[in-house]
Design a protein around this motif. Structure first.
Motif, PDB file in Angstrom:
ATOM      1  N   GLU A   1       8.645   2.956  -2.213  1.00  0.00           N
ATOM      2  CA  GLU A   1       7.820   4.042  -2.723  1.00  0.00           C
ATOM      3  C   GLU A   1       8.097   4.265  -4.214  1.00  0.00           C
ATOM      4  N   GLY A   2       7.038   4.384  -4.985  1.00  0.00           N
ATOM      5  CA  GLY A   2       7.187   4.660  -6.415  1.00  0.00           C
ATOM      6  C   GLY A   2       7.254   3.418  -7.278  1.00  0.00           C
ATOM      7  N   SER A   3       7.391   2.241  -6.654  1.00  0.00           N
ATOM      8  CA  SER A   3       7.523   1.029  -7.478  1.00  0.00           C
ATOM      9  C   SER A   3       6.170   0.674  -8.106  1.00  0.00           C
ATOM     10  N   VAL A   4       6.242   0.104  -9.299  1.00  0.00           N
ATOM     11  CA  VAL A   4       5.031  -0.263 -10.037  1.00  0.00           C
ATOM     12  C   VAL A   4       5.171  -1.714 -10.468  1.00  0.00           C
ATOM     13  N   ILE A   5       4.188  -2.535 -10.119  1.00  0.00           N
ATOM     14  CA  ILE A   5       4.174  -3.918 -10.625  1.00  0.00           C
ATOM     15  C   ILE A   5       3.299  -3.888 -11.875  1.00  0.00           C
ATOM     16  N   ILE A   6       3.914  -4.203 -12.984  1.00  0.00           N
ATOM     17  CA  ILE A   6       3.213  -4.030 -14.260  1.00  0.00           C
ATOM     18  C   ILE A   6       2.268  -5.211 -14.526  1.00  0.00           C
ATOM     19  N   ALA A   7       1.072  -4.884 -15.015  1.00  0.00           N
ATOM     20  CA  ALA A   7       0.011  -5.861 -15.357  1.00  0.00           C
ATOM     21  C   ALA A   7      -0.505  -6.607 -14.130  1.00  0.00           C
ATOM     22  N   GLU A   8      -0.404  -5.989 -12.961  1.00  0.00           N
ATOM     23  CA  GLU A   8      -0.743  -6.731 -11.738  1.00  0.00           C
ATOM     24  C   GLU A   8      -2.235  -7.028 -11.597  1.00  0.00           C
ATOM     25  N   SER A   9      -3.077  -6.277 -12.326  1.00  0.00           N
ATOM     26  CA  SER A   9      -4.519  -6.471 -12.103  1.00  0.00           C
ATOM     27  C   SER A   9      -5.159  -7.452 -13.093  1.00  0.00           C
ATOM     28  N   VAL A  10      -4.339  -8.084 -13.951  1.00  0.00           N
ATOM     29  CA  VAL A  10      -4.920  -9.060 -14.890  1.00  0.00           C
ATOM     30  C   VAL A  10      -4.338 -10.447 -14.602  1.00  0.00           C
ATOM     31  N   PRO A  11      -5.039 -11.512 -15.043  1.00  0.00           N
ATOM     32  CA  PRO A  11      -4.477 -12.856 -14.839  1.00  0.00           C
ATOM     33  C   PRO A  11      -3.087 -12.960 -15.464  1.00  0.00           C
ATOM     34  N   ARG A  12      -2.172 -13.501 -14.692  1.00  0.00           N
ATOM     35  CA  ARG A  12      -0.772 -13.590 -15.154  1.00  0.00           C
ATOM     36  C   ARG A  12      -0.209 -14.977 -14.887  1.00  0.00           C
ATOM     37  N   LEU A  13       0.917 -15.276 -15.497  1.00  0.00           N
ATOM     38  CA  LEU A  13       1.659 -16.493 -15.157  1.00  0.00           C
ATOM     39  C   LEU A  13       1.987 -16.448 -13.666  1.00  0.00           C
ATOM     40  N   PRO A  14       1.996 -17.607 -12.999  1.00  0.00           N
ATOM     41  CA  PRO A  14       2.256 -17.596 -11.549  1.00  0.00           C
ATOM     42  C   PRO A  14       3.710 -17.294 -11.179  1.00  0.00           C
ATOM     43  N   ASN A  15       4.620 -17.286 -12.174  1.00  0.00           N
ATOM     44  CA  ASN A  15       6.050 -17.188 -11.828  1.00  0.00           C
ATOM     45  C   ASN A  15       6.682 -15.846 -12.168  1.00  0.00           C
ATOM     46  N   THR A  16       5.908 -14.917 -12.744  1.00  0.00           N
ATOM     47  CA  THR A  16       6.536 -13.735 -13.364  1.00  0.00           C
ATOM     48  C   THR A  16       6.156 -12.438 -12.661  1.00  0.00           C
ATOM     49  N   THR A  17       7.149 -11.594 -12.444  1.00  0.00           N
ATOM     50  CA  THR A  17       6.930 -10.228 -11.943  1.00  0.00           C
ATOM     51  C   THR A  17       7.711  -9.261 -12.817  1.00  0.00           C
ATOM     52  N   LEU A  18       7.030  -8.222 -13.288  1.00  0.00           N
ATOM     53  CA  LEU A  18       7.734  -7.152 -13.988  1.00  0.00           C
ATOM     54  C   LEU A  18       7.558  -5.904 -13.126  1.00  0.00           C
ATOM     55  N   VAL A  19       8.661  -5.434 -12.588  1.00  0.00           N
ATOM     56  CA  VAL A  19       8.584  -4.306 -11.653  1.00  0.00           C
ATOM     57  C   VAL A  19       9.393  -3.137 -12.206  1.00  0.00           C
ATOM     58  N   ALA A  20       8.878  -1.931 -12.009  1.00  0.00           N
ATOM     59  CA  ALA A  20       9.602  -0.744 -12.454  1.00  0.00           C
ATOM     60  C   ALA A  20       9.693   0.239 -11.300  1.00  0.00           C
ATOM     61  N   LEU A  21      10.818   0.908 -11.253  1.00  0.00           N
ATOM     62  CA  LEU A  21      11.003   1.964 -10.254  1.00  0.00           C
ATOM     63  C   LEU A  21      11.603   3.150 -10.993  1.00  0.00           C
ATOM     64  N   PRO A  22      10.756   4.145 -11.327  1.00  0.00           N
ATOM     65  CA  PRO A  22      11.273   5.280 -12.087  1.00  0.00           C
ATOM     66  C   PRO A  22      12.534   5.857 -11.429  1.00  0.00           C
TER      67      PRO A  22
ATOM     68  N   LEU B   1       7.202 -11.913  -2.863  1.00  0.00           N
ATOM     69  CA  LEU B   1       8.169 -11.018  -3.507  1.00  0.00           C
ATOM     70  C   LEU B   1       7.485  -9.693  -3.857  1.00  0.00           C
ATOM     71  N   GLU B   2       6.322  -9.771  -4.490  1.00  0.00           N
ATOM     72  CA  GLU B   2       5.637  -8.549  -4.933  1.00  0.00           C
ATOM     73  C   GLU B   2       5.167  -7.705  -3.748  1.00  0.00           C
ATOM     74  N   ALA B   3       4.678  -8.364  -2.702  1.00  0.00           N
ATOM     75  CA  ALA B   3       4.211  -7.611  -1.523  1.00  0.00           C
ATOM     76  C   ALA B   3       5.363  -6.771  -0.978  1.00  0.00           C
ATOM     77  N   ASN B   4       6.576  -7.312  -1.021  1.00  0.00           N
ATOM     78  CA  ASN B   4       7.746  -6.579  -0.515  1.00  0.00           C
ATOM     79  C   ASN B   4       8.220  -5.509  -1.496  1.00  0.00           C
ATOM     80  N   LEU B   5       8.171  -5.813  -2.786  1.00  0.00           N
ATOM     81  CA  LEU B   5       8.590  -4.813  -3.781  1.00  0.00           C
ATOM     82  C   LEU B   5       7.695  -3.577  -3.704  1.00  0.00           C
ATOM     83  N   ARG B   6       6.395  -3.831  -3.463  1.00  0.00           N
ATOM     84  CA  ARG B   6       5.434  -2.721  -3.407  1.00  0.00           C
ATOM     85  C   ARG B   6       5.745  -1.747  -2.276  1.00  0.00           C
ATOM     86  N   GLN B   7       6.473  -2.213  -1.258  1.00  0.00           N
ATOM     87  CA  GLN B   7       6.779  -1.323  -0.133  1.00  0.00           C
ATOM     88  C   GLN B   7       7.773  -0.229  -0.502  1.00  0.00           C
TER      89      GLN B   7
END
Ligand SMILES: Cc1ncc(COP(=O)(O)O)c(C=O)c1O
Length: 388
Positions: free
Chosen positions: A279-300, A271-277
């Motif tokens: 332009e401008g989308s940001v996956i929040i907290a993506e570089s720290v250990p996270r729950l395996p089920n959660t994505t927080l995505v923002a698109l200004p 899901l995240e690999a596709n959201l990142r495509q």
């Protein structure tokens, strides 16, 4: 849930597990009060104690240290009691992280003004130096830090936090409500003195939770007074069916956790690999250990409230920030604490998966996302990106 819907809001509430439904249906056939000593009462007591043993086993606690409550909010409020302590030492001040659930941020029963807040990093992780500083030289404090954040999924550095708190003679409360059934932990491994749990985040019913205590703790003031239920720590006839459902859900969640979560994490990563495509989308907290089920995505430029309705019309249930604050056009306190400006914070959408999430759910979600993102005019997008 109807077959044509895609449910991606598992951090708000999960569907009831079949094991929980069966346990609740059986419990509702019983007539007895668990405090009565006749056979009917003993049967109800048996279900409550069986569930208590299941919840205790899931977090490596002794069953007598599990207090059933009406949910996570009550467990958190019960935990935040001034006067808690070990031996004769009593605690009069509270320190909470800035990203706690609203039920912790309000400070429980600590008087207004005696609550200090620990900052978090841009990735939503508690700042250990700030925590050390807040505890240095002051009176021993009760510190409340969640194990996993409900919005970002970011995991907090326990037991490093426990070491800092205990070195300052403090006590540690951990809201583990989002973590139970998703990542392995025990009360001991966390180094926690109190741990809050809630049934409806792992396939149990809403309105049931537990506060898990440790032996050395003294001074827990009940919130509800009356009968001597829950060893005098929570008065009121137990919610037998709800508690039975909680026990069955915990047992099922723990049994399937390893394989379920590995599968869910793969889905989430796709899901995240596709959201990142986009332009401008940001996956929040993506570089720290996270729950395996959660994505927080923002698109200004894409307002979360609008996006949630767009997803809903496409048959996909998602959430804007935390469920508790959705409906209000207000940036989440979690994203504010992480230092995001209102433009990005107000466009954050939480996608959370669970054991029945499938590849086709992710496909439907991505289809809706691409449509919503595609509807943004280039001008909206550029204006928002400039402000961001
Ligand atoms: C981290 C966290 N703490 C506490 C709660 C409150 O739990 P409950 O809904 O059982 O009162 C929630 C639920 O949204 C949560 O996600």
């Amino acid at each position: 849930m109807t077959a044509d819907r895609v449910y991606l809001d598992w951090n708000a509430t999960t569907p009831l597990r079949p094991q929980a439904r069966a346990a609740m249906a059986a419990a509702m056939e019983l007539a007895g009060n668990p405090s009565s000593i006749h056979a009917e009462g003993r049967a109800a007591r048996g279900l409550v104690e069986q569930a208590r043993a299941m919840v205790a086993a899931a977090v490596g606690a002794a069953p007598r240290n599990v207090v059933f409550t009406s949910g996570g909010t009550e467990a958190n409020t019960l935990a935040l009691t001034p006067g808690l302590g070990i031996g004769s030492q009593r605690i009069e001040q509270l320190v909470v992280s800035a990203i706690e659930h609203a039920s912790v941020l309000t400070g429980g029963r600590f008087p207004h003004g005696s609550v200090a807040t620990v900052q978090v990093s841009r990735e939503g992780v508690v700042d250990l130096d700030h925590l050390r500083g807040l505890l240095a030289g002051g009176h021993p404090a009760l510190v409340s830090v969640m194990l996993a954040n409900n919005e970002t999924g970011a995991l907090q550095p326990l037991p490093a936090i426990a070491e800092i708190v205990h070195a300052a003679d403090g006590l540690l409360h951990v809201d583990a409500i989002q973590a139970l059934g998703k990542i392995p932990f025990t009360v001991n491994e966390l180094g926690a003195d109190l741990v809050s749990l809630s049934a409806h985040k792992l396939g149990g019913p809403t309105g049931v939770g537990a506060l898990v205590l440790t032996e050395r703790l003294a001074g827990l003031e009940p919130l509800l007074r009356g009968g001597g239920q829950e060893l005098g720590r929570r008065a009121g006839t137990e919610n037998v069916a709800g508690i039975a459902g909680f026990g069955a859900a915990v047992a099922a969640a723990m049994a399937g956790m390893e394989s379920d979560m590995a599968r869910i994490e793969n889905l989430r990563n796709r899901l995240e690999a596709n959201l990142r495509q986009t332009e401008g989308s940001v996956i929040i907290a993506e570089s720290v250990p996270r729950l395996p089920n959660t994505t927080l995505v923002a698109l200004p430029g894409l307002r979360a409230e609008t996006a949630v309705i767009g997803f809903d019309l496409a048959g996909v249930a998602v959430s804007s920030g935390s469920a508790c604050s959705s409906g209000k056009v207000r940036a989440s306190h979690v994203l504010e604490a992480m230092g995001f400006g209102p433009e990005l914070a107000q466009s954050a959408i939480r996608l959370s998966l669970g054991w029945s999430s499938s590849e086709s759910d992710i496909d439907r979600c991505l289809k809706a996302w691409r449509k919503l993102a595609g509807n943004l005019t280039k001008r909206d997008h550029e204006t928002e990106l400039e402000r961001f």
